[in-house]
Scaffold this active site. Sequence first.
Site, PDB file in Angstrom:
ATOM      1  N   HIS A 163       0.863  -1.188   0.000  1.00  0.00           N
ATOM      2  CA  HIS A 163       0.000   0.000   0.000  1.00  0.00           C
ATOM      3  C   HIS A 163       0.892   1.229   0.000  1.00  0.00           C
ATOM      4  CE1 HIS A 163      -3.593   2.413   0.597  1.00  0.00           C
ATOM      5  NE2 HIS A 163      -2.898   3.133   1.455  1.00  0.00           N
ATOM      6  N   CYS A 164       0.646   2.127  -0.964  1.00  0.00           N
ATOM      7  CA  CYS A 164       1.473   3.327  -1.110  1.00  0.00           C
ATOM      8  C   CYS A 164       0.764   4.523  -0.497  1.00  0.00           C
ATOM      9  CB  CYS A 164       1.767   3.583  -2.588  1.00  0.00           C
ATOM     10  SG  CYS A 164       2.741   5.081  -2.866  1.00  0.00           S
ATOM     11  N   PRO A 165       1.330   5.134   0.556  1.00  0.00           N
ATOM     12  CA  PRO A 165       0.687   6.309   1.161  1.00  0.00           C
ATOM     13  C   PRO A 165       0.745   7.534   0.260  1.00  0.00           C
ATOM     14  CG  PRO A 165       2.835   5.939   2.159  1.00  0.00           C
ATOM     15  CD  PRO A 165       2.578   4.766   1.256  1.00  0.00           C
TER      16      PRO A 165
END
Length: 342
Positions: free
Chosen positions: A106-108
């Site tokens: 998951h990429c913030p």
Amino acid sequence: MITFSNPWIGVIIPCIIIFTLSTFSAIYILPHHVSNNELTLFICASAMVWISYIIAIIVPPGSPPKNYTPPENGMKMYCLKCKAYKPERTHHSKALGVCVLKMDHHCPWTNNTVGHRNMPHFMRFLVWVDMTVGYLFIRLCIRIMKLWRDKHLPSYLFDKTEVILSIVFLPASFFVLFTVGILTIRVFVNMCNGITQIESWECDRIESLVRRKIVTEERAEFPYDIELFTNIFNAVGSPLTFWLPWGQPRGDGITFEKNESGYTEEGEPLCWPPDHVDYDPENVPLQNLKDGLRRRGEEPDCLLGGIGAGKMQAENDFYKRDHWRNVEGEKLADFGVEHTDI
């Protein structure tokens, strides 16, 4: 994993950086030192950064079909949150609340989970940032060196706005190039090996099981590493379509080609990770670990510990996917995975 009180803060920060570096450089710095053609190419590359970034944000990573049924001779993964079976290499994204096909992390900074469907868009964004900021950094270095050589000239000969922006943007562009470049290299290396960031973490965990003689070396081999170009094309599609904003990966994200380590001598598929045990929808083990290994055509001793008691049980618990940390201190949850699958 970096988290924000409001997840869209992680998107606003890159937007500010991209806008500031690209816009002010195109207006105040580059026009004085590059040709019109070069300036046009820089503006076009900056536009591609924006386009690829927006697509990486809005395109979903891909989820299993609601009617998915695992093959009879394949591994059976069940998600307690979705209350459904899911394909191999699929994980439940905590941020999105759905299972993601071939989930990478998951990429913030995109407020999105990277998976099978949007991996090409994410990689395109990284590559366009590297090329655009890399070009800007080189131009700024050349400009700063020229300013240093001309430092004895009268100040009225210089555009103060350009000088100040050049001095500020040089370290800023280096920081962006360095951080995004490291991420690009990490993603690309994993891509060449046919592996995701989650599976890279999983391989480290399995290697620790091998060192503790809980899993044999034969069963620790990663089965999805096919061949260099096949691995790359499967992840981001053809090299011709990769540069197109709508380029897609190969395959459906549900079934995957495996190398010889993914099958028994009789040609039956083996599960990976090797310590996976099939469960039924009621969250009741189909059978204990050794029986499960026999059913898949494996020798029970490939997991020497099994499900036991006392010290061996505690050791097995330590190496479970939701407990174990790698040398960098990362847990499975740090990649955005909600450990609800069994």
